[in-house]
Design a protein around this motif. Sequence first.
Motif, PDB file in Angstrom:
ATOM      1  N   VAL A   1       6.552  -3.903   6.804  1.00 23.45           N
ATOM      2  CA  VAL A   1       6.467  -5.314   7.175  1.00 23.45           C
ATOM      3  C   VAL A   1       7.929  -5.763   7.306  1.00 23.45           C
ATOM      4  O   VAL A   1       8.661  -5.713   6.312  1.00 23.45           O
ATOM      5  CB  VAL A   1       5.728  -6.131   6.083  1.00 23.45           C
ATOM      6  CG1 VAL A   1       5.807  -7.621   6.368  1.00 23.45           C
ATOM      7  CG2 VAL A   1       4.267  -5.680   5.972  1.00 23.45           C
TER       8      VAL A   1
ATOM      9  N   TYR B   1      -0.159  -1.391  -3.249  1.00 21.72           N
ATOM     10  CA  TYR B   1      -1.310  -0.660  -2.710  1.00 21.72           C
ATOM     11  C   TYR B   1      -2.558  -0.845  -3.582  1.00 21.72           C
ATOM     12  O   TYR B   1      -3.676  -0.825  -3.060  1.00 21.72           O
ATOM     13  CB  TYR B   1      -0.953   0.819  -2.528  1.00 21.72           C
ATOM     14  CG  TYR B   1       0.083   1.041  -1.453  1.00 21.72           C
ATOM     15  CD1 TYR B   1      -0.137   0.568  -0.159  1.00 21.72           C
ATOM     16  CD2 TYR B   1       1.283   1.686  -1.715  1.00 21.72           C
ATOM     17  CE1 TYR B   1       0.815   0.743   0.838  1.00 21.72           C
ATOM     18  CE2 TYR B   1       2.243   1.877  -0.726  1.00 21.72           C
ATOM     19  CZ  TYR B   1       1.998   1.397   0.553  1.00 21.72           C
ATOM     20  OH  TYR B   1       2.936   1.565   1.544  1.00 21.72           O
TER      21      TYR B   1
ATOM     22  N   ARG C   1       7.645 -10.626   5.089  1.00 26.06           N
ATOM     23  CA  ARG C   1       7.185 -10.116   3.781  1.00 26.06           C
ATOM     24  C   ARG C   1       6.685 -11.217   2.843  1.00 26.06           C
ATOM     25  O   ARG C   1       7.037 -12.374   3.002  1.00 26.06           O
ATOM     26  CB  ARG C   1       8.330  -9.338   3.101  1.00 26.06           C
ATOM     27  CG  ARG C   1       8.525  -8.004   3.780  1.00 26.06           C
ATOM     28  CD  ARG C   1       9.615  -7.155   3.151  1.00 26.06           C
ATOM     29  NE  ARG C   1       9.926  -6.092   4.110  1.00 26.06           N
ATOM     30  CZ  ARG C   1      11.032  -5.395   4.148  1.00 26.06           C
ATOM     31  NH1 ARG C   1      11.976  -5.605   3.239  1.00 26.06           N
ATOM     32  NH2 ARG C   1      11.218  -4.461   5.068  1.00 26.06           N
ATOM     33  N   GLY C   2       5.891 -10.784   1.837  1.00 26.88           N
ATOM     34  CA  GLY C   2       5.428 -11.688   0.787  1.00 26.88           C
ATOM     35  C   GLY C   2       4.280 -12.586   1.211  1.00 26.88           C
ATOM     36  O   GLY C   2       3.966 -13.565   0.543  1.00 26.88           O
ATOM     37  N   ARG C   3       3.595 -12.245   2.332  1.00 28.83           N
ATOM     38  CA  ARG C   3       2.467 -13.067   2.813  1.00 28.83           C
ATOM     39  C   ARG C   3       1.178 -12.268   2.875  1.00 28.83           C
ATOM     40  O   ARG C   3       0.222 -12.672   3.528  1.00 28.83           O
ATOM     41  CB  ARG C   3       2.751 -13.566   4.241  1.00 28.83           C
ATOM     42  CG  ARG C   3       3.968 -14.412   4.405  1.00 28.83           C
ATOM     43  CD  ARG C   3       3.871 -15.048   5.796  1.00 28.83           C
ATOM     44  NE  ARG C   3       5.128 -15.014   6.493  1.00 28.83           N
ATOM     45  CZ  ARG C   3       5.253 -15.189   7.810  1.00 28.83           C
ATOM     46  NH1 ARG C   3       4.183 -15.388   8.560  1.00 28.83           N
ATOM     47  NH2 ARG C   3       6.433 -15.169   8.376  1.00 28.83           N
ATOM     48  N   GLY C   4       1.193 -11.084   2.249  1.00 32.51           N
ATOM     49  CA  GLY C   4      -0.025 -10.268   2.225  1.00 32.51           C
ATOM     50  C   GLY C   4      -0.337  -9.581   3.553  1.00 32.51           C
ATOM     51  O   GLY C   4      -1.468  -9.149   3.785  1.00 32.51           O
TER      52      GLY C   4
ATOM     53  N   LYS D   1      -3.429  -3.552  -4.917  1.00 27.47           N
ATOM     54  CA  LYS D   1      -3.996  -4.821  -4.414  1.00 27.47           C
ATOM     55  C   LYS D   1      -4.858  -4.588  -3.180  1.00 27.47           C
ATOM     56  O   LYS D   1      -5.749  -5.361  -2.864  1.00 27.47           O
ATOM     57  CB  LYS D   1      -2.850  -5.768  -3.982  1.00 27.47           C
ATOM     58  CG  LYS D   1      -2.331  -6.674  -5.045  1.00 27.47           C
ATOM     59  CD  LYS D   1      -1.508  -7.845  -4.459  1.00 27.47           C
ATOM     60  CE  LYS D   1      -0.411  -7.440  -3.497  1.00 27.47           C
ATOM     61  NZ  LYS D   1       0.549  -8.505  -3.150  1.00 27.47           N
TER      62      LYS D   1
ATOM     63  N   VAL E   1       4.373   2.718   6.569  1.00 23.60           N
ATOM     64  CA  VAL E   1       3.959   1.322   6.339  1.00 23.60           C
ATOM     65  C   VAL E   1       5.220   0.454   6.316  1.00 23.60           C
ATOM     66  O   VAL E   1       6.175   0.763   5.611  1.00 23.60           O
ATOM     67  CB  VAL E   1       3.247   1.176   4.976  1.00 23.60           C
ATOM     68  CG1 VAL E   1       2.915  -0.294   4.709  1.00 23.60           C
ATOM     69  CG2 VAL E   1       1.993   2.024   4.926  1.00 23.60           C
TER      70      VAL E   1
ATOM     71  N   CYS F   1       0.820  -6.742   4.670  1.00 21.95           N
ATOM     72  CA  CYS F   1       0.628  -5.309   4.445  1.00 21.95           C
ATOM     73  C   CYS F   1      -0.864  -5.016   4.201  1.00 21.95           C
ATOM     74  O   CYS F   1      -1.429  -4.080   4.767  1.00 21.95           O
ATOM     75  CB  CYS F   1       1.479  -4.911   3.235  1.00 21.95           C
ATOM     76  SG  CYS F   1       1.193  -3.260   2.663  1.00 21.95           S
TER      77      CYS F   1
ATOM     78  N   ARG G   1       1.653  -1.277  -7.239  1.00 19.28           N
ATOM     79  CA  ARG G   1       1.018  -2.586  -7.333  1.00 19.28           C
ATOM     80  C   ARG G   1       0.582  -3.110  -5.957  1.00 19.28           C
ATOM     81  O   ARG G   1      -0.499  -3.676  -5.805  1.00 19.28           O
ATOM     82  CB  ARG G   1       2.038  -3.555  -7.936  1.00 19.28           C
ATOM     83  CG  ARG G   1       1.528  -4.450  -9.005  1.00 19.28           C
ATOM     84  CD  ARG G   1       2.716  -5.247  -9.515  1.00 19.28           C
ATOM     85  NE  ARG G   1       2.764  -6.556  -8.870  1.00 19.28           N
ATOM     86  CZ  ARG G   1       2.142  -7.613  -9.346  1.00 19.28           C
ATOM     87  NH1 ARG G   1       1.423  -7.527 -10.441  1.00 19.28           N
ATOM     88  NH2 ARG G   1       2.236  -8.776  -8.739  1.00 19.28           N
TER      89      ARG G   1
HETATM   90  C1  LIG Z   1       6.221  -2.730   0.920  1.00 19.95           C
HETATM   91  C2  LIG Z   1       5.941  -3.727   2.033  1.00 19.95           C
HETATM   92  C3  LIG Z   1       5.169  -3.031   3.163  1.00 19.95           C
HETATM   93  C4  LIG Z   1       5.053  -4.847   1.444  1.00 19.95           C
HETATM   94  O1  LIG Z   1       4.651  -5.710   2.500  1.00 19.95           O
HETATM   95  P1  LIG Z   1       4.239  -7.253   2.247  1.00 19.95           P
HETATM   96  O2  LIG Z   1       3.344  -7.659   3.366  1.00 19.95           O
HETATM   97  O3  LIG Z   1       5.430  -8.068   2.000  1.00 19.95           O
HETATM   98  O4  LIG Z   1       3.375  -7.132   0.913  1.00 19.95           O
HETATM   99  P2  LIG Z   1       2.916  -8.351  -0.027  1.00 19.95           P
HETATM  100  O5  LIG Z   1       2.908  -9.630   0.731  1.00 19.95           O
HETATM  101  O6  LIG Z   1       1.663  -7.870  -0.677  1.00 19.95           O
HETATM  102  O7  LIG Z   1       4.077  -8.450  -1.105  1.00 19.95           O
HETATM  103  C5  LIG Z   1       4.339  -7.335  -1.927  1.00 19.95           C
HETATM  104  C6  LIG Z   1       5.396  -7.673  -2.948  1.00 19.95           C
HETATM  105  O8  LIG Z   1       6.649  -7.863  -2.257  1.00 19.95           O
HETATM  106  C7  LIG Z   1       7.428  -8.825  -2.997  1.00 19.95           C
HETATM  107  N1  LIG Z   1       7.867  -9.895  -2.098  1.00 19.95           N
HETATM  108  C8  LIG Z   1       7.384 -11.138  -1.966  1.00 19.95           C
HETATM  109  N2  LIG Z   1       8.074 -11.807  -1.048  1.00 19.95           N
HETATM  110  C9  LIG Z   1       9.004 -10.957  -0.573  1.00 19.95           C
HETATM  111  C10 LIG Z   1      10.030 -11.080   0.407  1.00 19.95           C
HETATM  112  N3  LIG Z   1      10.227 -12.216   1.083  1.00 19.95           N
HETATM  113  N4  LIG Z   1      10.827 -10.006   0.649  1.00 19.95           N
HETATM  114  C11 LIG Z   1      10.637  -8.847  -0.012  1.00 19.95           C
HETATM  115  N5  LIG Z   1       9.664  -8.674  -0.945  1.00 19.95           N
HETATM  116  C12 LIG Z   1       8.879  -9.743  -1.222  1.00 19.95           C
HETATM  117  C13 LIG Z   1       6.602  -9.335  -4.101  1.00 19.95           C
HETATM  118  O9  LIG Z   1       6.971  -8.644  -5.271  1.00 19.95           O
HETATM  119  C14 LIG Z   1       5.180  -8.951  -3.724  1.00 19.95           C
HETATM  120  O10 LIG Z   1       4.401  -8.673  -4.831  1.00 19.95           O
HETATM  121  P3  LIG Z   1       3.425  -9.804  -5.498  1.00 19.95           P
HETATM  122  O11 LIG Z   1       2.064  -9.473  -4.999  1.00 19.95           O
HETATM  123  O12 LIG Z   1       3.599  -9.563  -6.941  1.00 19.95           O
HETATM  124  O13 LIG Z   1       3.879 -11.142  -5.033  1.00 19.95           O
HETATM  125  C15 LIG Z   1       7.261  -4.345   2.597  1.00 19.95           C
HETATM  126  O14 LIG Z   1       7.990  -4.868   1.507  1.00 19.95           O
HETATM  127  C16 LIG Z   1       8.152  -3.339   3.331  1.00 19.95           C
HETATM  128  O15 LIG Z   1       7.983  -3.118   4.523  1.00 19.95           O
HETATM  129  N6  LIG Z   1       9.116  -2.731   2.635  1.00 19.95           N
HETATM  130  C17 LIG Z   1      10.071  -1.785   3.247  1.00 19.95           C
HETATM  131  C18 LIG Z   1       9.427  -0.512   3.734  1.00 19.95           C
HETATM  132  C19 LIG Z   1       8.582   0.186   2.672  1.00 19.95           C
HETATM  133  O16 LIG Z   1       9.006   0.382   1.535  1.00 19.95           O
HETATM  134  N7  LIG Z   1       7.350   0.583   3.060  1.00 19.95           N
HETATM  135  C20 LIG Z   1       6.427   1.267   2.189  1.00 19.95           C
HETATM  136  C21 LIG Z   1       6.555   2.745   2.347  1.00 19.95           C
HETATM  137  S1  LIG Z   1       5.418   3.623   1.313  1.00 19.95           S
END
Ligand SMILES: CC(C)(COP(=O)(O)OP(=O)(O)OC[C@H]1O[C@@H](n2cnc3c(N)ncnc32)[C@H](O)[C@@H]1OP(=O)(O)O)[C@@H](O)C(=O)NCCC(=O)NCCS
Length: 179
Positions: free
Chosen positions: A85, A126, A90-93, A128, A83, A95, A124
């Motif tokens: 993003v 996942y 990131r941070g726009r839902g 969601k 997984v 995922c 948290r």
């Molecule tokens: C984990 C990941 C997939 C989440 O994707 P996402 O689409 O940003 O998810 P969300 O929009 O639901 O945000 C998740 C959390 O990221 C944080 N976040 C918000 N904006 C962010 C940004 N610009 N940059 C990084 N993290 C941010 C917040 O804590 C948010 O939690 P909240 O619901 O309390 O606001 C992404 O951060 C990622 O690719 N990380 C690196 C790879 C990884 O760890 N993958 C998972 C393997 S199991």
Amino acid sequence: MKLKVINEAEITPELDFEIKKALCRCFPDDAEIFSRSRAWHGSVPAWSVILFDDSHIAAHTGIIDRTVEVGETCLRVAGIQNVFVPSEYRGRGLCEKVMSAAMEEAERRNFDAGLLYCVPKLERVYAKCGWWLLAEREVVRIDENENQVPLPAKNITMFFPLKVRTFPDGNINLRGNDW
Ligand SMILES: CC(C)(COP(=O)(O)OP(=O)(O)OC[C@H]1O[C@@H](n2cnc3c(N)ncnc32)[C@H](O)[C@@H]1OP(=O)(O)O)[C@@H](O)C(=O)NCCC(=O)NCCS
């Protein structure tokens, strides 16, 4: 943005390259592995869900088709892998969009449940998306030398209810390598 469900046989060499490039950016510690293959520990996805922003990958997950043992029962699980993003999305839902589409497709394909492993800080994110923590489970995998070994204790296990609404009791044997 456009969400696509893509069977492994339909992944073009160009798309394979783009996914690997993004995996290397999002998992820099494992870039050496992901520069060669998307199949973590040899586990190849059955299908992938990708959210495209024009030609850019804005969110991605791969889904493994695996029958695992849970206590006395066997379950066909849709295992979530890789997984990501990219940081600029990131941070726009986003995922949640690929995770929801992955489980809708798993339901269409008649899977029992979804199963994933992640670090505790991602619980948290996942949760969601409708995933539940499976606490206190021993999980074993079969490694590349055919040995049965436990999954690292740093990981947590989560499941998504599909045909099976309540995850059965017992330890989990992945009957293959992890993903
Ligand atoms: C984990 C990941 C997939 C989440 O994707 P996402 O689409 O940003 O998810 P969300 O929009 O639901 O945000 C998740 C959390 O990221 C944080 N976040 C918000 N904006 C962010 C940004 N610009 N940059 C990084 N993290 C941010 C917040 O804590 C948010 O939690 P909240 O619901 O309390 O606001 C992404 O951060 C990622 O690719 N990380 C690196 C790879 C990884 O760890 N993958 C998972 C393997 S199991």
